[in-house]
Scaffold this active site. Structure first.
Site, short mmCIF file in Angstrom:
data_model
loop_
_atom_site.label_atom_id
_atom_site.label_comp_id
_atom_site.label_asym_id
_atom_site.label_seq_id
_atom_site.Cartn_x
_atom_site.Cartn_y
_atom_site.Cartn_z
N LYS A 1 39.67 -14.07 41.15
CA LYS A 1 40.49 -13.13 41.93
C LYS A 1 41.97 -13.53 41.84
O LYS A 1 42.32 -14.48 41.16
CB LYS A 1 39.99 -13.10 43.38
CG LYS A 1 38.49 -12.74 43.49
CD LYS A 1 38.18 -11.31 43.10
CE LYS A 1 36.72 -11.00 42.81
NZ LYS A 1 35.79 -11.08 43.92
C1 LIG Z 1 34.43 -10.86 44.49
C2 LIG Z 1 33.96 -9.68 45.25
C3 LIG Z 1 33.21 -9.79 46.44
C4 LIG Z 1 32.62 -11.08 46.95
O1 LIG Z 1 33.47 -12.11 47.05
P1 LIG Z 1 32.90 -13.62 47.06
O2 LIG Z 1 34.11 -14.39 47.50
O3 LIG Z 1 32.47 -13.93 45.66
O4 LIG Z 1 31.79 -13.68 48.03
C5 LIG Z 1 32.91 -8.64 47.14
N1 LIG Z 1 33.29 -7.42 46.70
C6 LIG Z 1 33.97 -7.28 45.55
C7 LIG Z 1 34.37 -5.91 45.12
C8 LIG Z 1 34.31 -8.39 44.78
O5 LIG Z 1 34.96 -8.23 43.63
#
Ligand SMILES: *Cc1c(COP(=O)(O)O)cnc(C)c1O
Length: 379
Positions: free
Chosen positions: A192
């Site tokens: 991210k």
């Molecule tokens: C990455 C992501 C999540 C979950 O995040 P985590 O930190 O991996 O639990 C949820 N929704 C979307 C759209 C994502 O890209």
């Protein structure tokens, strides 16, 4: 420079996304490791305040990961058995799983064919007397049709949740992502925009929702250990069934350090995306449509291409980490076993056949981009 040893022709593997950590980040983590509080301490509150200051949201509740933040959102909104929550199918499974965690029922509404964002008309058509909330995803980093979604939510008295795990740093009509829904969720996973290793945060302007999410993060207990130390009292009560979804202080110190670099990284992501767009202008490779009333955070660079599976294999063979985001959630075996049928979201299902995610992260340079673009245009 790149992390993965699978290489062809001496060119290192180029992942679709990854973190950038510098010495300042490392020092910030080390400083916390030498301090008194490793968890529920001052770095957690500082990171929450930093993300509030960045987005303009009033409250931030930092948790163990983005999925935990989604779960906290469903809990705080009181989603339970018999409640329907409308959600996009073109997302990571966690966007819908959080509804199931609370015993609610995910209802998938289709996406808009140009942007692959949740289609407000499809949302409205999916509303029943049991509908309680909408979860929209700022897919790839482009903000949803938030004004339309807000109007629908108000008209039908529904809660509006933004899964903005792709869109930290994005803005819609001059308003920052983080302030556009009743609750907005971010993830700080290494792919991210900024990372804490694992981590997430739920943002809201509603103090009562923030209080419920804060308690949910710590077993449903009304005070934290550091608050009790400050007040000198041993007493605490558990008032609701919560979880241990806490995040550590050293993770949050990393997050605060990373956040300072976010704007530069978003700019770089936009520059690389525009360079890709230009490279594909006269080809059969078609970038997703983008609207002009927003700042795109470009978590993902998604194109549609004929012969997607062949292009994917070709790129992987060249050490290029192409990917597919996503198989529609309702098509996963778990959801199929719950009784969701193929065909309920035809636009998302058709998109799944030809979408391709190309590498995009701020550590890439224009030569990396050009190598990917020329490899993706096969004929
Ligand atoms: C990455 C992501 C999540 C979950 O995040 P985590 O930190 O991996 O639990 C949820 N929704 C979307 C759209 C994502 O890209």
């Amino acid at each position: 420079m790149f992390c993965n040893p699978i290489a062809m022709n001496n060119t290192p593997f180029l992942p679709y996304g990854r973190q950038i950590i510098d010495d300042v980040d490392i020092q910030a983590v080390v400083d916390v490791l030498r301090s008194d509080w490793l968890t529920t301490g001052p770095a957690v509150e500082r990171f929450e305040a930093d993300v509030c200051a960045y987005t303009g949201a009033s409250h931030g509740v930092a948790v163990a990961n983005g999925t935990a933040a989604l779960h906290a959102a469903m809990f705080a909104l009181g989603i339970g058995k018999g409640d329907e929550v409308i959600v996009t199918p073109l997302t990571f499974a966690a966007s819908a799983n959080c509804i199931l965690y609370q015993g609610g029922t995910p209802v998938f509404a289709d996406v808009d064919a140009d942007t692959l964002l949740l289609d407000p008309a499809a949302v409205e058509a999916a509303i029943t007397p049991c509908t309680r909330a909408i979860i929209a995803v700022d897919y790839a980093g482009q903000p949803c049709h938030w004004d339309s979604l807000r109007a629908i939510a108000e008209k039908h008295r529904l809660a509006l949740v933004a899964d903005s795990c792709h869109a930290l740093g994005a803005a819609y009509k001059g308003r920052n992502v983080g302030t556009l829904a009743d609750i907005t969720v971010f993830s700080f996973h290494p792919v991210k925009h900024i990372t804490t290793g694992e981590g997430g945060m739920a943002m809201t302007n509603d103090a009562a929702l923030a209080t419920r999410m804060r308690a949910f993060r710590g077993h449903g207990i009304t005070t934290t250990a550091s608050q009790r130390e400050k007040s000198g009292a041993w007493f605490y009560e558990m008032t609701e069934l919560g979880y241990n979804y806490r995040i550590t202080d050293f993770q949050c110190a990393l997050g605060s350090s990373q956040l300072k670099k976010l704007d530069g990284w978003i700019t770089k992501r936009n520059q690389l995306a525009q360079a890709y767009d230009a490279a594909f202008a006269k080809s059969a490779v078609c970038p997703l449509a983008r609207r002009d009333d927003m700042r795109h955070a470009y978590h993902l660079y998604v194109v549609r291409t004929p012969e997607r599976d062949a292009v994917f294999k070709h790129l992987r063979g060249l050490g290029i980490g192409a990917n597919v985001h996503y198989m529609p959630v309702h098509m996963h075996p778990y959801y199929q076993n719950l009784g969701y049928e193929k065909g309920i979201c035809p636009v998302a299902e058709a998109a799944h056949e030809n979408i391709l995610t190309l590498p995009l992260w701020p550590g890439m340079d224009v030569e990396d981009m050009a190598r990917v673009a020329s490899a993706a245009v096969t004929e």
